[in-house]
Design a protein around this motif. Sequence first.
Motif, PDB file in Angstrom:
ATOM      1  N   LEU A  12       1.273  -1.334  -0.086  1.00 29.96           N
ATOM      2  CA  LEU A  12      -0.385   0.307   0.013  1.00 29.96           C
ATOM      3  C   LEU A  12       0.904   1.037  -0.163  1.00 29.96           C
ATOM      4  CD1 LEU A  12      -2.512  -0.827   2.633  1.00 29.96           C
ATOM      5  CD2 LEU A  12      -3.128  -0.126   0.046  1.00 29.96           C
ATOM      6  N   ILE A  13       0.381   2.301  -0.722  1.00 28.09           N
ATOM      7  CA  ILE A  13       1.503   3.441  -1.385  1.00 28.09           C
ATOM      8  C   ILE A  13       0.735   4.522  -0.647  1.00 28.09           C
ATOM      9  CG2 ILE A  13       2.495   2.539  -2.975  1.00 28.09           C
ATOM     10  CD1 ILE A  13       0.834   4.283  -4.775  1.00 28.09           C
ATOM     11  N   ALA A  14       1.518   6.090  -0.082  1.00 24.90           N
ATOM     12  CA  ALA A  14       0.747   7.168   0.236  1.00 24.90           C
ATOM     13  C   ALA A  14      -0.505   7.737  -0.280  1.00 24.90           C
ATOM     14  CB  ALA A  14       1.115   7.600   0.839  1.00 24.90           C
ATOM     15  N   GLY A  15      -1.259   8.146  -0.785  1.00 27.03           N
ATOM     16  CA  GLY A  15      -2.435   8.804  -1.909  1.00 27.03           C
ATOM     17  C   GLY A  15      -2.135  10.313  -1.782  1.00 27.03           C
ATOM     18  N   LEU A  16      -2.919  10.679  -2.417  1.00 26.75           N
ATOM     19  CA  LEU A  16      -2.928  12.670  -2.694  1.00 26.75           C
ATOM     20  C   LEU A  16      -2.595  12.784  -1.006  1.00 26.75           C
ATOM     21  CD1 LEU A  16      -5.725  12.944  -4.368  1.00 26.75           C
ATOM     22  CD2 LEU A  16      -3.322  12.979  -5.408  1.00 26.75           C
ATOM     23  N   PHE A  75      -8.011   0.325  -0.967  1.00 29.62           N
ATOM     24  CA  PHE A  75      -8.077   1.699  -0.465  1.00 29.62           C
ATOM     25  C   PHE A  75      -8.364   2.535  -0.330  1.00 29.62           C
ATOM     26  CE2 PHE A  75      -4.998   3.269   2.692  1.00 29.62           C
ATOM     27  CZ  PHE A  75      -5.608   2.598   3.581  1.00 29.62           C
ATOM     28  N   HIS A  76      -7.843   3.522  -1.607  1.00 22.58           N
ATOM     29  CA  HIS A  76      -7.835   4.810  -1.531  1.00 22.58           C
ATOM     30  C   HIS A  76      -9.535   5.020  -2.144  1.00 22.58           C
ATOM     31  CE1 HIS A  76      -3.588   5.774  -0.014  1.00 22.58           C
ATOM     32  NE2 HIS A  76      -3.144   4.240  -0.901  1.00 22.58           N
ATOM     33  N   CYS A  77      -9.748   4.218  -3.309  1.00 23.35           N
ATOM     34  CA  CYS A  77     -10.838   5.358  -3.508  1.00 23.35           C
ATOM     35  C   CYS A  77     -12.344   4.392  -2.786  1.00 23.35           C
ATOM     36  CB  CYS A  77     -10.773   4.665  -5.076  1.00 23.35           C
ATOM     37  SG  CYS A  77      -9.198   5.285  -6.098  1.00 23.35           S
ATOM     38  N   GLN A  78     -11.873   3.302  -2.355  1.00 20.83           N
ATOM     39  CA  GLN A  78     -13.112   2.420  -2.220  1.00 20.83           C
ATOM     40  C   GLN A  78     -14.334   1.618  -2.853  1.00 20.83           C
ATOM     41  OE1 GLN A  78     -14.345   3.914   1.761  1.00 20.83           O
ATOM     42  NE2 GLN A  78     -12.712   4.730   2.591  1.00 20.83           N
ATOM     43  N   LEU A  88       2.348   4.434  -8.512  1.00 27.97           N
ATOM     44  CA  LEU A  88       2.258   3.510  -8.180  1.00 27.97           C
ATOM     45  C   LEU A  88       2.555   2.190  -9.295  1.00 27.97           C
ATOM     46  CD1 LEU A  88       0.992   1.717  -6.779  1.00 27.97           C
ATOM     47  CD2 LEU A  88      -1.729   2.292  -7.730  1.00 27.97           C
ATOM     48  N   ASP A  89       3.230   1.665  -9.780  1.00 28.03           N
ATOM     49  CA  ASP A  89       3.892   0.315 -10.051  1.00 28.03           C
ATOM     50  C   ASP A  89       2.542  -0.278 -11.097  1.00 28.03           C
ATOM     51  OD1 ASP A  89       6.296  -0.105 -11.219  1.00 28.03           O
ATOM     52  OD2 ASP A  89       5.669  -2.337  -9.592  1.00 28.03           O
ATOM     53  N   GLY A  90       3.183   0.140 -11.898  1.00 25.81           N
ATOM     54  CA  GLY A  90       1.886  -0.280 -13.274  1.00 25.81           C
ATOM     55  C   GLY A  90       1.168   0.071 -13.653  1.00 25.81           C
ATOM     56  N   MET A  91       1.471   2.044 -13.754  1.00 25.48           N
ATOM     57  CA  MET A  91       0.613   2.607 -14.764  1.00 25.48           C
ATOM     58  C   MET A  91       1.462   4.614 -14.012  1.00 25.48           C
ATOM     59  SD  MET A  91      -2.510   3.651 -12.061  1.00 25.48           S
ATOM     60  CE  MET A  91      -3.568   2.202 -11.998  1.00 25.48           C
ATOM     61  N   HIS A  92       0.888   5.218 -14.890  1.00 28.15           N
ATOM     62  CA  HIS A  92       1.504   6.044 -14.969  1.00 28.15           C
ATOM     63  C   HIS A  92       1.135   6.929 -13.711  1.00 28.15           C
ATOM     64  CE1 HIS A  92       2.791   5.931 -19.039  1.00 28.15           C
ATOM     65  NE2 HIS A  92       1.432   5.887 -20.064  1.00 28.15           N
ATOM     66  N   PRO A  93       1.678   7.823 -12.697  1.00 28.88           N
ATOM     67  CA  PRO A  93       1.355   8.596 -11.863  1.00 28.88           C
ATOM     68  C   PRO A  93      -0.125   9.719 -12.052  1.00 28.88           C
ATOM     69  CG  PRO A  93       3.898   8.805 -12.276  1.00 28.88           C
ATOM     70  CD  PRO A  93       3.470   8.158 -13.220  1.00 28.88           C
ATOM     71  N   ALA A  94       0.580   9.951 -13.403  1.00 33.07           N
ATOM     72  CA  ALA A  94      -1.440  11.302 -13.907  1.00 33.07           C
ATOM     73  C   ALA A  94      -2.418   9.857 -13.958  1.00 33.07           C
ATOM     74  CB  ALA A  94      -0.804  11.562 -14.683  1.00 33.07           C
ATOM     75  N   SER A  95      -1.968   8.714 -13.990  1.00 39.97           N
ATOM     76  CA  SER A  95      -3.159   7.745 -14.176  1.00 39.97           C
ATOM     77  C   SER A  95      -4.113   7.390 -12.597  1.00 39.97           C
ATOM     78  CB  SER A  95      -3.043   6.364 -14.770  1.00 39.97           C
ATOM     79  OG  SER A  95      -2.954   7.395 -16.135  1.00 39.97           O
ATOM     80  N   PHE A  96      -3.181   7.338 -11.867  1.00 40.40           N
ATOM     81  CA  PHE A  96      -3.471   7.189 -10.094  1.00 40.40           C
ATOM     82  C   PHE A  96      -4.091   8.757  -9.544  1.00 40.40           C
ATOM     83  CE2 PHE A  96      -2.640   5.154  -5.790  1.00 40.40           C
ATOM     84  CZ  PHE A  96      -4.011   5.042  -5.811  1.00 40.40           C
ATOM     85  N   GLY A  97      -3.495   9.480 -10.023  1.00 34.19           N
ATOM     86  CA  GLY A  97      -3.726  10.520  -9.247  1.00 34.19           C
ATOM     87  C   GLY A  97      -5.417  10.974  -9.857  1.00 34.19           C
ATOM     88  N   VAL A  98      -5.770  10.917 -11.077  1.00 32.74           N
ATOM     89  CA  VAL A  98      -6.704  10.613 -11.791  1.00 32.74           C
ATOM     90  C   VAL A  98      -8.248   9.605 -10.951  1.00 32.74           C
ATOM     91  CG1 VAL A  98      -8.379  11.076 -14.122  1.00 32.74           C
ATOM     92  CG2 VAL A  98      -6.287  11.525 -13.980  1.00 32.74           C
ATOM     93  N   LEU A  99      -7.436   8.559 -11.526  1.00 22.62           N
ATOM     94  CA  LEU A  99      -8.692   8.025 -10.507  1.00 22.62           C
ATOM     95  C   LEU A  99      -9.020   8.275  -8.792  1.00 22.62           C
ATOM     96  CD1 LEU A  99      -7.162   4.135 -11.416  1.00 22.62           C
ATOM     97  CD2 LEU A  99      -9.067   5.577 -11.920  1.00 22.62           C
ATOM     98  N   LEU A 100      -7.778   8.781  -8.404  1.00 21.31           N
ATOM     99  CA  LEU A 100      -7.996   9.242  -6.468  1.00 21.31           C
ATOM    100  C   LEU A 100      -8.960  10.284  -6.840  1.00 21.31           C
ATOM    101  CD1 LEU A 100      -4.519   8.601  -5.454  1.00 21.31           C
ATOM    102  CD2 LEU A 100      -6.474   7.544  -4.560  1.00 21.31           C
TER     103      LEU A 100
END
Length: 224
Positions: A6-10, A81-84, A43-55
């Motif tokens: 698990l990584i830190a989110g925003l 965990f972060h988006c539930q 986040l390993d496996g996707m673009h950093p912006a992609s996880f930012g958009v999902l969050l």
Amino acid sequence: MAPAQLIAGLSSPVFDSQQNFRVLLDAMARPGTIASLPYCVPLDGMHPASFGVLLTLLDAKSSLYLAESFRHETIMRNIAFHCQCNTQYHSLPAQAEFALLDGHQPFNGLLFNGGTNENPHHSTTLLIEVEQLEDTLAANDGQTTVSSQDAGQEIKRGAEHPVTLLLSGPGIATETRVRVTGLHPSALDYLTNRQHVFPAGLDMVFITRNKVMALPRTTQVKEA
């Protein structure tokens, strides 16, 4: 086997997501405009912006379809965990509110929910990872980029080769051009010959490591 990390989110979820959301809204209002996402999260496996958009976009009421290339334990655990949100729509893309796709992979727009005439807003929003986005006009101080095809050379058509899109429609004064690298030819075929009949359709957000560009269903697309 070690458990998925698990990584830190925003850092500041409310403020950061608000800033990201403003950028995404502006991108939808101005199709073809390439913008930097203020808060990206590696986040390993996707673009950093992609996880930012999902969050930014997902919450406990959201449903997400993940393309197979993103169905890794670390990705799924961090999204849960972060988006539930519900990430169980692996085989049911038409039931998902959002879909994260790999631009290199073949694309079939009819697999996703395009909405209806009565409820066009019920459509799936597609988040598509690509390698690079370039504003060809801005990059050349107002002059259109000359491609190898323009120079009389044969150009290959594939996901690893850049394609220049000619865009027009609402939010665009006359027309604009943008070059996309990492987009499968089948996705380009859909964009230039949309199979959903307006007002139904699919809104798309293209994502690189730190930038986003939107092509809503109202944008007319030609290959330049």
